[in-house]
Design a protein around this motif. Structure first.
Motif, PDB file in Angstrom:
ATOM      1  N   ILE A 205      26.790 118.813 134.832  1.00  0.00           N
ATOM      2  CA  ILE A 205      28.067 119.251 134.327  1.00  0.00           C
ATOM      3  C   ILE A 205      28.284 118.624 132.927  1.00  0.00           C
ATOM      4  O   ILE A 205      27.858 117.657 132.780  1.00  0.00           O
ATOM      5  CB  ILE A 205      29.388 118.766 135.243  1.00  0.00           C
ATOM      6  CG1 ILE A 205      30.513 119.500 134.775  1.00  0.00           C
ATOM      7  CG2 ILE A 205      29.281 117.267 135.314  1.00  0.00           C
ATOM      8  CD1 ILE A 205      31.555 119.470 135.765  1.00  0.00           C
ATOM      9  N   SER A 206      28.655 119.439 131.879  1.00  0.00           N
ATOM     10  CA  SER A 206      28.571 119.217 130.432  1.00  0.00           C
ATOM     11  C   SER A 206      29.674 118.082 130.050  1.00  0.00           C
ATOM     12  O   SER A 206      29.630 117.381 129.536  1.00  0.00           O
ATOM     13  CB  SER A 206      28.308 120.256 129.828  1.00  0.00           C
ATOM     14  OG  SER A 206      29.497 120.955 129.939  1.00  0.00           O
ATOM     15  N   SER A 207      31.001 118.464 130.731  1.00  0.00           N
ATOM     16  CA  SER A 207      32.053 117.999 130.360  1.00  0.00           C
ATOM     17  C   SER A 207      32.712 116.943 131.289  1.00  0.00           C
ATOM     18  O   SER A 207      33.052 117.205 132.404  1.00  0.00           O
ATOM     19  CB  SER A 207      33.079 119.154 130.016  1.00  0.00           C
ATOM     20  OG  SER A 207      34.528 118.373 129.683  1.00  0.00           O
ATOM     21  N   LYS A 208      32.166 115.809 130.884  1.00  0.00           N
ATOM     22  CA  LYS A 208      32.511 114.581 131.875  1.00  0.00           C
ATOM     23  C   LYS A 208      32.782 113.259 130.964  1.00  0.00           C
ATOM     24  O   LYS A 208      32.584 113.121 129.786  1.00  0.00           O
ATOM     25  CB  LYS A 208      31.159 114.236 132.812  1.00  0.00           C
ATOM     26  CG  LYS A 208      30.005 113.988 132.099  1.00  0.00           C
ATOM     27  CD  LYS A 208      28.803 114.045 132.904  1.00  0.00           C
ATOM     28  CE  LYS A 208      27.548 113.975 132.100  1.00  0.00           C
ATOM     29  NZ  LYS A 208      26.825 115.242 131.867  1.00  0.00           N
ATOM     30  N   VAL A 209      33.287 112.593 131.797  1.00  0.00           N
ATOM     31  CA  VAL A 209      33.673 111.275 131.362  1.00  0.00           C
ATOM     32  C   VAL A 209      33.188 110.186 132.430  1.00  0.00           C
ATOM     33  O   VAL A 209      33.591 110.566 133.711  1.00  0.00           O
ATOM     34  CB  VAL A 209      34.935 110.986 130.954  1.00  0.00           C
ATOM     35  CG1 VAL A 209      35.911 111.156 131.925  1.00  0.00           C
ATOM     36  CG2 VAL A 209      35.319 109.510 130.245  1.00  0.00           C
ATOM     37  N   ARG A 210      32.678 108.985 132.011  1.00  0.00           N
ATOM     38  CA  ARG A 210      32.390 108.082 133.049  1.00  0.00           C
ATOM     39  C   ARG A 210      33.015 106.677 132.705  1.00  0.00           C
ATOM     40  O   ARG A 210      33.006 106.295 131.562  1.00  0.00           O
ATOM     41  CB  ARG A 210      30.802 107.599 133.157  1.00  0.00           C
ATOM     42  CG  ARG A 210      30.332 106.703 134.003  1.00  0.00           C
ATOM     43  CD  ARG A 210      30.416 107.132 135.321  1.00  0.00           C
ATOM     44  NE  ARG A 210      29.724 105.951 136.209  1.00  0.00           N
ATOM     45  CZ  ARG A 210      29.697 105.937 137.654  1.00  0.00           C
ATOM     46  NH1 ARG A 210      30.480 106.808 138.268  1.00  0.00           N
ATOM     47  NH2 ARG A 210      28.971 104.900 138.233  1.00  0.00           N
TER      48      ARG A 210
END
Length: 166
Positions: free
Chosen positions: A58-63
């Motif tokens: 998935i390209s749109s992510k935040v960790r």
């Protein structure tokens, strides 16, 4: 399996938030058909936690990296909650599904969903925001430190904390 939940409210974006554990998120992210349904991933884990399988699909992510604790040193920081508020703001005009996971899908991820709903619904509707989380994840125990930080950041004068189910 928990159900997706989309609130019926004009103030909330046309989004479905799905809260899961890391393993459940891995099942979704490793299946191309299911993964393609999501416009954003919010992945929360301790620094030593593994990423869910399929994280890179998935390209749109935040960790966000912090322990599921109330400790100010290893637990969530104001910058983590600020990131969630910025995501909520950015998603206001979006449509689709948002996947939020933490290790067990009980504390950090449910707190993140609560913060997003509280932001969208606005002041005075904190109980409704919590009800939206509980309608999907009945065993939610939102991380209290995350909620405290959000209460301060969103200037809710303790109302976010009062809405917690414990």
């Amino acid at each position: 399996m928990e159900r997706d939940h989309k609130p019926e409210n004009d103030n909330v974006p046309d989004l479905v938030i799905q809260v899961t554990s890391r393993l459940e998120a891995g099942d979704i992210l490793s299946c191309p058909e299911r993964c393609s349904e999501f416009i954003r991933l919010i992945s929360i884990g301790a620094p030593e936690d593994e990423l869910p399988i399929g994280y890179h699909n998935i390209s749109s992510k935040v960790r966000l990296l912090f322990a599921d604790t109330l400790d100010a040193e290893t637990g969530p920081q104001a910058t983590d909650v600020q990131t969630l508020v910025e995501i909520a703001h950015d998603l206001r005009s979006s449509k689709g599904k948002v996947l939020i996971h933490c290790e067990a899908g009980i504390s950090r991820s449910t707190a993140a969903a609560f913060i997003l709903y509280a932001y969208w619904l606005g002041p005075g509707r904190e109980d409704e925001a919590m009800d939206l989380v509980l309608s999907q994840r009945p065993y939610a125990i939102p991380n209290r430190r995350m909620v405290e930080l959000a209460d301060t950041l969103l200037k809710r004068d303790g109302r976010l904390l009062e809405a917690l189910p414990y």
